[in-house]
Enzyme design. Structure first.
Site, PDB file in Angstrom:
ATOM      1  N   LYS A  55       0.824  -1.207   0.000  1.00  0.00           N
ATOM      2  CA  LYS A  55       0.000   0.000   0.000  1.00  0.00           C
ATOM      3  C   LYS A  55       0.858   1.257   0.000  1.00  0.00           C
ATOM      4  O   LYS A  55       0.516   2.256  -0.647  1.00  0.00           O
ATOM      5  CB  LYS A  55      -0.940   0.005   1.212  1.00  0.00           C
ATOM      6  CG  LYS A  55      -1.893   1.208   1.254  1.00  0.00           C
ATOM      7  CD  LYS A  55      -2.830   1.259   0.052  1.00  0.00           C
ATOM      8  CE  LYS A  55      -3.709   2.508   0.053  1.00  0.00           C
ATOM      9  NZ  LYS A  55      -4.767   2.479   1.067  1.00  0.00           N
ATOM     10  N   LYS A  79       1.011  10.553   6.519  1.00  0.00           N
ATOM     11  CA  LYS A  79       1.422   9.295   7.145  1.00  0.00           C
ATOM     12  C   LYS A  79       1.733   8.231   6.089  1.00  0.00           C
ATOM     13  O   LYS A  79       2.655   7.428   6.268  1.00  0.00           O
ATOM     14  CB  LYS A  79       0.349   8.785   8.106  1.00  0.00           C
ATOM     15  CG  LYS A  79      -0.931   8.286   7.474  1.00  0.00           C
ATOM     16  CD  LYS A  79      -1.884   7.711   8.506  1.00  0.00           C
ATOM     17  CE  LYS A  79      -3.202   7.267   7.876  1.00  0.00           C
ATOM     18  NZ  LYS A  79      -3.041   6.173   6.902  1.00  0.00           N
TER      19      LYS A  79
END
Length: 301
Positions: free
Chosen positions: A181, A249
């Site tokens: 991801k 993040k």
């Protein structure tokens, strides 16, 4: 475990992504196994409840009623929050259970989470990481790409559920899904920024941005992101599908993995700087398409 058998399922986090994912799971279960749901607020859950989902007020009740629990919340602190305390998820684990982290988090973080939860539950709770790609559109369509990491046994228990929301692929041990991801997010962030920059240049050169992107979608520059974000850039629509600040993040996770693997980065640092800056400018709560506005307002050098 054959993918035809269905466990009792729990789902926590009914936001933009979680709500349609839970809907597809409910449809796929078709009454053969229960779906128990919970969220910070019951707002938006009525449609699922009317369709047969079981609402409970606490994560503890979700865990007690489920064999596989999916969580779709922003980050690890939110997972820790829902896990702890007398009404937390861990308090409801008195049987073998798999926690499927569909959130995008740091690979090392999800591994630490598994170690902590195994200790807290006498190894009854196992963690699988399964972040998704496809955005709100993919969640609604049930066509998400799902990047799965974890040991074979808990992954086998989770796959029949994940298959109801898209295409899961087991890529390796715990954390592998999050590494995948992170790579996905680098590619997406680069595309989002490139298309935004092109939209500003094209508009200032007198082109119709919507017409241009419709044309480019049929050529080599065509992509899922162009199809999704192109109309937003043409309309300067920054209504939230995925908040821009969350990419900070994600890009940090990518850069951590790049450093861990000794890989030079060409774009990751600059993209992180961009999302950091636009968030500092007060734009982080809007959709990632807001990078167009941020670029348009930046001084040239």
């Amino acid at each position: 475990m054959p993918t035809t058998s269905l466990p009792r399922v729990g789902f926590i986090g009914l936001g933009v992504m979680g709500r349609p994912m839970a809907g597809h799971i409910l449809t796929g279960l078709a009454g053969r196994a229960p779906l128990t749901i919970s969220n910070r607020s019951r707002d938006g859950a009525d449609e699922l409840i009317d369709a047969g989902a079981i609402w409970v007020d606490t994560p503890r009740e979700v865990a007690a009623a489920s064999d596989v629990v999916l969580v779709m919340v922003p980050d690890l602190p939110q997972i820790a929050e829902l896990a702890e305390g007398p009404d937390g998820l861990l308090a409801g684990v008195d049987h073998p259970m798999v926690l499927v982290v569909c959130s995008t988090v740091a690979p090392d973080g999800v591994r630490r989470l598994d170690r902590q939860f195994r200790i807290a539950t006498d190894a009854q709770l196992r963690v699988v990481d399964a972040p998704v790609s496809g955005g709100e559109r993919g969640a609604v369509a049930g066509t998400l790409s799902i990047m799965v990491g974890g040991d074979d046994e808990p992954v086998a228990r989770a796959l029949p559920v994940l298959e109801l929301t898209g295409r899961p692929v087991h890529l390796g041990g715990l954390g592998a899904g999050q590494v995948a991801k992170a790579c996905n997010q680098l590619i997406c962030a680069a595309n989002i920024a490139a298309i935004a920059e092109a939209s500003v240049v094209a508009e200032r050169a007198g082109l119709d941005v919507g017409m241009l992107f419709d044309l480019l979608q049929g050529g080599y520059a065509g992509s899922t992101i162009l199809a999704d974000k192109g109309p937003r850039y043409a309309a300067k629509d920054y209504s939230v599908s995925g908040a821009a600040y969350l990419w900070i993040k994600d890009l940090k996770a990518y850069l951590d993995e790049a450093r861990r693997t000794g890989t030079a980065t060409l774009q990751g640092d600059r993209l992180l700087d961009a999302f950091d800056d636009l968030t500092e400018q007060g734009l982080g709560g809007e959709d990632t398409a807001v990078i167009q506005k941020w670029l348009a307002e930046r001084p040239t050098t």
